[in-house]
Design a protein around this motif. Sequence first.
Motif, PDB file in Angstrom:
ATOM      1  N   ARG A   4       0.821  -1.212   0.000  1.00 55.70           N
ATOM      2  CA  ARG A   4       0.000   0.000   0.000  1.00 55.70           C
ATOM      3  C   ARG A   4       0.852   1.256   0.000  1.00 55.70           C
ATOM      4  O   ARG A   4       0.482   2.269  -0.612  1.00 55.70           O
ATOM      5  N   HIS A  37       1.859   1.668  -3.694  1.00 58.04           N
ATOM      6  CA  HIS A  37       0.817   1.966  -4.687  1.00 58.04           C
ATOM      7  C   HIS A  37      -0.067   3.147  -4.313  1.00 58.04           C
ATOM      8  O   HIS A  37      -0.765   3.690  -5.177  1.00 58.04           O
ATOM      9  N   GLY A  38      -0.062   3.559  -3.056  1.00 54.39           N
ATOM     10  CA  GLY A  38      -0.789   4.758  -2.671  1.00 54.39           C
ATOM     11  C   GLY A  38      -2.286   4.563  -2.553  1.00 54.39           C
ATOM     12  O   GLY A  38      -2.839   3.465  -2.693  1.00 54.39           O
ATOM     13  N   ASP A  39      -2.963   5.683  -2.303  1.00 52.69           N
ATOM     14  CA  ASP A  39      -4.405   5.655  -2.051  1.00 52.69           C
ATOM     15  C   ASP A  39      -5.229   5.287  -3.273  1.00 52.69           C
ATOM     16  O   ASP A  39      -6.402   4.934  -3.143  1.00 52.69           O
TER      17      ASP A  39
END
Length: 244
Positions: free
Chosen positions: A31, A34-36
């Motif tokens: 996470r 890859h981010g929000d």
Amino acid sequence: MTSLLHLDSSADRSGGSVSRQLTALFARTWRARHGDSADYRYRDLAAEPVPPLDSGYCALGRRVEQEGRLPADGVAGLAADPAEQRAWELTRPLVAELLAADTVLIGAPMYNYSVSASLKAWMDRVNFPGAFTDPATGDQLLRATRVVVVSARGGAYGPGTPREAWDFQTPYLRAYLESLGLAGQNLRFVSAEMTLSTLVPQLAEFRPLAADSLAAARAELTALAGLSGPAADTGLVTTGACGG
């Protein structure tokens, strides 16, 4: 959209489960990379057990097999009674989650040389006839899906160990996943072994091996999740009853 389906199946939800700690490490790392914008889905198979198969599931599955290739939208129309309708209502969301994921992370502690009952129930239900085959082309819909299986073992079952032949878990899961259409090169198995050595006095001599195995598992999972450096959190507990 990049997506991760994260499954935990250890019966130990107290914080001592090694497999849960390792899957959490992978998920945090993934996470962070890859981010929000990435899609992350989590399912705790011990906290919310998948119902075991019943007559409704079996009857509907046989009817679908008789029909041949059938799109998912057409399965509900074959349900002959409320029990079969309920079986499909329980099954379809699990199948959809699996189909939607680019990466599947499975926490699979070794229980009695195989998998936990909660993971087995999920495996049984998602393996619905034709669920992962394109009805129009016959293509395998999971061919490009990546699966990372994280296992914690109380003893040692790796290559060269006295109990190597007792590892029924890895070949079983590999055969099952490939039967769903997953490509062998997209399957990775990461294990932390001798997790009970810090708990059982008779196994104390193996604690250095357990520490090395855990460190190797952490490093491999961090790399697989997409970061080259170590994760910031190093607070894993290295004991685990129930096999991890």
